[in-house]
Structure formats: C-alpha cells, structure tokens
Scaffold this motif. Structure first.
Motif, PDB file in Angstrom:
ATOM      1  N   TYR A 160      63.439  98.266  88.627  1.00 13.73           N
ATOM      2  CA  TYR A 160      64.891  98.241  88.786  1.00 13.73           C
ATOM      3  C   TYR A 160      65.509  97.447  87.633  1.00 13.73           C
ATOM      4  CZ  TYR A 160      64.202 100.059  93.496  1.00 13.73           C
ATOM      5  OH  TYR A 160      63.850 100.844  94.571  1.00 13.73           O
ATOM      6  N   ASN A 161      66.620  97.926  87.139  1.00 12.19           N
ATOM      7  CA  ASN A 161      67.261  97.332  85.961  1.00 12.19           C
ATOM      8  C   ASN A 161      67.803  95.935  86.290  1.00 12.19           C
ATOM      9  OD1 ASN A 161      68.809  96.664  83.719  1.00 12.19           O
ATOM     10  ND2 ASN A 161      69.526  98.752  83.412  1.00 12.19           N
ATOM     11  N   PRO A 162      67.263  94.878  85.661  1.00 14.40           N
ATOM     12  CA  PRO A 162      67.707  93.507  85.968  1.00 14.40           C
ATOM     13  C   PRO A 162      69.175  93.254  85.644  1.00 14.40           C
ATOM     14  CG  PRO A 162      65.621  93.492  84.776  1.00 14.40           C
ATOM     15  CD  PRO A 162      66.156  94.897  84.696  1.00 14.40           C
ATOM     16  N   GLN A 163      69.774  94.083  84.800  1.00 19.15           N
ATOM     17  CA  GLN A 163      71.191  93.903  84.491  1.00 19.15           C
ATOM     18  C   GLN A 163      72.055  94.028  85.741  1.00 19.15           C
ATOM     19  OE1 GLN A 163      71.496  96.947  81.444  1.00 19.15           O
ATOM     20  NE2 GLN A 163      71.462  95.419  79.808  1.00 19.15           N
ATOM     21  N   ALA A 164      71.523  94.710  86.756  1.00 20.16           N
ATOM     22  CA  ALA A 164      72.273  94.883  88.005  1.00 20.16           C
ATOM     23  C   ALA A 164      72.471  93.562  88.729  1.00 20.16           C
ATOM     24  CB  ALA A 164      71.560  95.880  88.918  1.00 20.16           C
ATOM     25  N   ALA A 165      71.631  92.565  88.449  1.00 20.01           N
ATOM     26  CA  ALA A 165      71.820  91.253  89.081  1.00 20.01           C
ATOM     27  C   ALA A 165      73.132  90.627  88.625  1.00 20.01           C
ATOM     28  CB  ALA A 165      70.641  90.334  88.754  1.00 20.01           C
ATOM     29  N   ILE A 166      73.495  90.877  87.377  1.00 18.48           N
ATOM     30  CA  ILE A 166      74.766  90.343  86.861  1.00 18.48           C
ATOM     31  C   ILE A 166      75.932  91.007  87.566  1.00 18.48           C
ATOM     32  CG2 ILE A 166      76.165  89.954  84.810  1.00 18.48           C
ATOM     33  CD1 ILE A 166      73.473  88.492  84.785  1.00 18.48           C
ATOM     34  N   THR A 167      75.912  92.354  87.637  1.00 20.20           N
ATOM     35  CA  THR A 167      77.019  93.057  88.288  1.00 20.20           C
ATOM     36  C   THR A 167      77.095  92.715  89.774  1.00 20.20           C
ATOM     37  OG1 THR A 167      75.662  95.043  88.673  1.00 20.20           O
ATOM     38  CG2 THR A 167      76.904  94.945  86.619  1.00 20.20           C
ATOM     39  N   LEU A 168      75.939  92.488  90.402  1.00 21.64           N
ATOM     40  CA  LEU A 168      75.944  92.088  91.811  1.00 21.64           C
ATOM     41  C   LEU A 168      76.716  90.791  91.996  1.00 21.64           C
ATOM     42  CD1 LEU A 168      74.909  91.931  94.792  1.00 21.64           C
ATOM     43  CD2 LEU A 168      72.938  90.679  93.860  1.00 21.64           C
ATOM     44  N   ASN A 228      64.308 102.398 101.027  1.00 20.38           N
ATOM     45  CA  ASN A 228      63.625 102.891  99.825  1.00 20.38           C
ATOM     46  C   ASN A 228      63.359 101.759  98.837  1.00 20.38           C
ATOM     47  OD1 ASN A 228      63.519 105.532 100.744  1.00 20.38           O
ATOM     48  ND2 ASN A 228      65.401 106.167  99.704  1.00 20.38           N
ATOM     49  N   VAL A 229      64.348 100.884  98.670  1.00 16.11           N
ATOM     50  CA  VAL A 229      64.169  99.733  97.783  1.00 16.11           C
ATOM     51  C   VAL A 229      63.108  98.801  98.356  1.00 16.11           C
ATOM     52  CG1 VAL A 229      65.297  97.691  96.801  1.00 16.11           C
ATOM     53  CG2 VAL A 229      66.511  99.882  96.864  1.00 16.11           C
ATOM     54  N   PHE A 230      63.185  98.562  99.650  1.00 14.79           N
ATOM     55  CA  PHE A 230      62.227  97.693 100.335  1.00 14.79           C
ATOM     56  C   PHE A 230      60.790  98.178 100.121  1.00 14.79           C
ATOM     57  CE2 PHE A 230      59.792  97.251 104.363  1.00 14.79           C
ATOM     58  CZ  PHE A 230      59.617  95.876 104.374  1.00 14.79           C
ATOM     59  N   LYS A 231      60.548  99.449 100.349  1.00 15.89           N
ATOM     60  CA  LYS A 231      59.193  99.993 100.225  1.00 15.89           C
ATOM     61  C   LYS A 231      58.692  99.940  98.787  1.00 15.89           C
ATOM     62  CE  LYS A 231      59.976 103.955 102.269  1.00 15.89           C
ATOM     63  NZ  LYS A 231      59.733 105.299 102.878  1.00 15.89           N
ATOM     64  N   ARG A 232      59.593 100.099  97.840  1.00 16.39           N
ATOM     65  CA  ARG A 232      59.196 100.076  96.429  1.00 16.39           C
ATOM     66  C   ARG A 232      58.894  98.666  95.941  1.00 16.39           C
ATOM     67  NH1 ARG A 232      62.848 103.202  91.937  1.00 16.39           N
ATOM     68  NH2 ARG A 232      62.447 101.837  90.148  1.00 16.39           N
ATOM     69  N   MET A 233      59.573  97.679  96.517  1.00 19.31           N
ATOM     70  CA  MET A 233      59.425  96.314  96.013  1.00 19.31           C
ATOM     71  C   MET A 233      58.305  95.526  96.669  1.00 19.31           C
ATOM     72  SD  MET A 233      63.338  95.044  95.272  1.00 19.31           S
ATOM     73  CE  MET A 233      62.766  93.583  94.398  1.00 19.31           C
ATOM     74  N   GLU A 268      71.333  97.151  92.434  1.00 14.90           N
ATOM     75  CA  GLU A 268      71.975  95.947  92.966  1.00 14.90           C
ATOM     76  C   GLU A 268      71.370  95.543  94.311  1.00 14.90           C
ATOM     77  OE1 GLU A 268      76.368  96.447  90.837  1.00 14.90           O
ATOM     78  OE2 GLU A 268      75.963  97.405  92.763  1.00 14.90           O
ATOM     79  N   ILE A 269      70.983  96.525  95.123  1.00  9.99           N
ATOM     80  CA  ILE A 269      70.253  96.210  96.359  1.00  9.99           C
ATOM     81  C   ILE A 269      68.947  95.508  96.010  1.00  9.99           C
ATOM     82  CG2 ILE A 269      69.025  97.192  98.347  1.00  9.99           C
ATOM     83  CD1 ILE A 269      71.146  99.436  98.358  1.00  9.99           C
ATOM     84  N   ALA A 270      68.274  96.006  94.967  1.00 12.52           N
ATOM     85  CA  ALA A 270      67.022  95.381  94.523  1.00 12.52           C
ATOM     86  C   ALA A 270      67.261  93.957  94.049  1.00 12.52           C
ATOM     87  CB  ALA A 270      66.385  96.212  93.413  1.00 12.52           C
ATOM     88  N   ALA A 271      68.413  93.689  93.456  1.00 12.03           N
ATOM     89  CA  ALA A 271      68.739  92.330  93.007  1.00 12.03           C
ATOM     90  C   ALA A 271      68.875  91.395  94.205  1.00 12.03           C
ATOM     91  CB  ALA A 271      70.020  92.336  92.182  1.00 12.03           C
ATOM     92  N   VAL A 272      69.560  91.867  95.255  1.00 12.66           N
ATOM     93  CA  VAL A 272      69.665  91.062  96.483  1.00 12.66           C
ATOM     94  C   VAL A 272      68.280  90.827  97.072  1.00 12.66           C
ATOM     95  CG1 VAL A 272      70.559  90.965  98.842  1.00 12.66           C
ATOM     96  CG2 VAL A 272      71.974  91.934  97.017  1.00 12.66           C
ATOM     97  N   MET A 273      67.515  91.914  97.199  1.00 15.29           N
ATOM     98  CA  MET A 273      66.219  91.817  97.855  1.00 15.29           C
ATOM     99  C   MET A 273      65.249  90.961  97.055  1.00 15.29           C
ATOM    100  SD  MET A 273      64.080  94.892  99.671  1.00 15.29           S
ATOM    101  CE  MET A 273      65.551  95.360 100.564  1.00 15.29           C
ATOM    102  N   GLY A 274      65.253  91.112  95.737  1.00 12.77           N
ATOM    103  CA  GLY A 274      64.369  90.317  94.897  1.00 12.77           C
ATOM    104  C   GLY A 274      64.674  88.836  95.000  1.00 12.77           C
ATOM    105  N   HIS A 275      65.954  88.509  95.011  1.00 10.27           N
ATOM    106  CA  HIS A 275      66.377  87.118  95.144  1.00 10.27           C
ATOM    107  C   HIS A 275      65.903  86.544  96.473  1.00 10.27           C
ATOM    108  CE1 HIS A 275      69.257  83.708  94.657  1.00 10.27           C
ATOM    109  NE2 HIS A 275      69.251  83.767  95.981  1.00 10.27           N
ATOM    110  N   GLU A 276      66.159  87.259  97.558  1.00  5.52           N
ATOM    111  CA  GLU A 276      65.793  86.752  98.881  1.00  5.52           C
ATOM    112  C   GLU A 276      64.278  86.740  99.081  1.00  5.52           C
ATOM    113  OE1 GLU A 276      67.884  85.282 100.753  1.00  5.52           O
ATOM    114  OE2 GLU A 276      69.661  85.853  99.616  1.00  5.52           O
ATOM    115  N   MET A 277      63.582  87.741  98.548  1.00  9.03           N
ATOM    116  CA  MET A 277      62.119  87.746  98.631  1.00  9.03           C
ATOM    117  C   MET A 277      61.528  86.532  97.919  1.00  9.03           C
ATOM    118  SD  MET A 277      60.996  91.734  98.102  1.00  9.03           S
ATOM    119  CE  MET A 277      60.814  92.852  99.502  1.00  9.03           C
ATOM    120  N   THR A 278      62.131  86.151  96.802  1.00 10.02           N
ATOM    121  CA  THR A 278      61.640  84.984  96.064  1.00 10.02           C
ATOM    122  C   THR A 278      61.799  83.716  96.890  1.00 10.02           C
ATOM    123  OG1 THR A 278      62.151  86.022  93.938  1.00 10.02           O
ATOM    124  CG2 THR A 278      61.855  83.633  93.940  1.00 10.02           C
TER     125      THR A 278
END
Length: 259
Positions: free
Chosen positions: A207-215, A67-72, A124-134
């Motif tokens: 997705y809330n970027p604050q989740a990157a910190i908690t990740l 779901n995160v993958f398809k949205r991002m 937090e999944i979006a934080a992982v995926m966003g980082h790796e996608m970049t």
C-alpha cells in the motif's frame, strides 16, 4: 513534603529497575494475560454487536476493510516480536463514530464511520490499520498500563488524585478499553513509533505510504468534530505530519521495491 520525596524516590527506583513494560508484568498485565483479556473483550464486543444488529459482515465498507485486513496480517506477523502468537480477528461495527483500534493479540475493531465519513481509499485504510497494528505489535497498551500502575502507586502513597481510563466507546467496547488500555491517550513517543511502524507495514503489504499523509490531513480537517473518538487518543497536528513526511522516503523505498 516528606510524602512527596518518598513518592519520587519510590517511582524513580522502580523505573530505574524495570521500566513501564515490566511494571505491567508485575501488575499482572503480562503479554499472555493481556492477549487473553483482549480476546475475551473482543468476543463480548462481537456478541453485543450481533445482538444489537450493529455488526457489519457484508457491506461494501466491510469488504474494503476486510480486504486490507487480510492482505496486511501476514506482514504484521513478520513484525511480531512479542513472543506470543497473534490470532488476528476483525470486527466492523456500524457506527458514525470515527474510530479504529487493534487490541493486544491482534483483535482489530473498525467503525464504519472512519471509512465513510473520511471517504478513505484502500491505501488510507491500510494507513489506519498499519498504525493501530503497530501499537499492538509493540505492546504499547502494555506500556500504558505500566504507566497507569505507576499512577496508581502515586495515588496509593500520596492520595493525591485518581486517573481515568475512559475512551467514550460504550458497552463492551468500553469494557475492553478499560481492561487493556485501549482508549487511553498514547504518549507522543509511542505515537511516533506507531506512525513509523505503520508506514513500513503498509509499504511491505503493497500500500502506498503517501496515503498516511492524506489520511492525517483528513483527520486534521475533521478536527474536534463530534464522534471523532480516534482524535481524542491520537491527536493530529502539523508536526506529526511533518515527521511522517521525513520518514516517507524510507517507506517509499520499501514500497517501490515490491514493484
């Protein structure tokens, strides 16, 4: 001494002429070739996982990641300035290993362990995926391979040492890594770029970027625990989290503008 001076002169002249990205092109690792190699390696990884019954296509963990993958992915496409169209594909592998990566051309691999062991939220999944996608969108693997080509040049001239490119992934996933640089540690600069780009990408996708910190706080608590493949190539520390905190206001502005 003469060999050392010759090596330094050669490396300096090459770097001043082109930089690591063009070095990769000269070594046959241009964008189109990398993307094709990654696609072939990804297909082999999927086939191996199917044969081993480790390909997850139906669990609740898979559905969360998918779901995160398809949205991002639409927002990732908007950031693509590589000149090559990405064909986004996702493989979720059943494993306790804490790892995820995005290979050139948009080949996304997630291990269930990173979600289940860290109890990741969708953000937090979006934080992982966003980082790796970049990493993939900015072709950081290409830059790593360019640097590796310079290392190989040093070996050829100085006969001093041999670098390694192991990522501890095993099987087809390890083959994929050795071909396109996945599993090699990124430089601090590339990690910082991926952190920033990941924040902005997840914010654009809602997705809330604050989740990157908690990740990364969770990753820090995990430390060097066995099975933490991601930490071997993406080390976390307080300075990294502090840098993300400084970039958070800009990402939150993008996130809040969507509401």
């Amino acid at each position: 001494m003469k060999k050392s001076l010759l090596l330094g002169a050669c490396v300096a002249s090459i770097l001043s002429f082109s930089g690591c990205t063009t070095i990769a092109d000269m070594a046959g690792a241009d964008s189109a070739t990398l993307n094709l190699s990654a696609a072939q390696g990804f297909n082999k990884t999927v086939q191996e996982a199917q044969a081993n019954k480790t390909l997850d296509t139906s669990s609740s963990t898979y559905r969360k990641i998918n779901n995160v993958f398809k949205r991002m992915t639409p927002y990732a496409d908007q950031m693509n300035q590589t000149g090559q169209k990405f064909t986004w594909q996702l493989a979720v592998l059943k494993s306790d290993t804490v790892n995820a990566y995005v290979a050139p051309g948009g080949k996304v691999v997630f291990y269930t362990g990173i979600v289940n062991k860290l109890n990741l939220t969708d953000d937090e999944i979006a934080a992982v995926m966003g980082h790796e996608m970049t990493h993939a969108l900015e072709e950081h693997s290409k830059q790593k391979l360019g640097a590796q080509a310079l290392t190989n040049l040093a070996v050829g001239i100085g006969k001093s040492y041999v670098g390694s490119a192991g990522g501890g992934l095993g099987g087809a996933a390890l083959d994929l890594g050795s071909q396109i640089g996945v599993g090699l540690p990124y430089s601090r600069n590339l990690e910082n770029r991926a952190d920033y780009g990941g924040l902005m990408l997840m914010a654009r996708a809602g997705y809330n970027p604050q989740a990157a910190i908690t990740l990364w706080e969770k990753m820090g608590k995990l430390g060097g625990a066995k099975g933490s493949a991601l930490l071997s190539t993406h080390p976390t520390d307080s300075s990294r989290i502090e840098a993300m905190r400084k970039n958070l206001p800009a990402a939150m502005q993008v996130y809040n503008s969507r509401k």
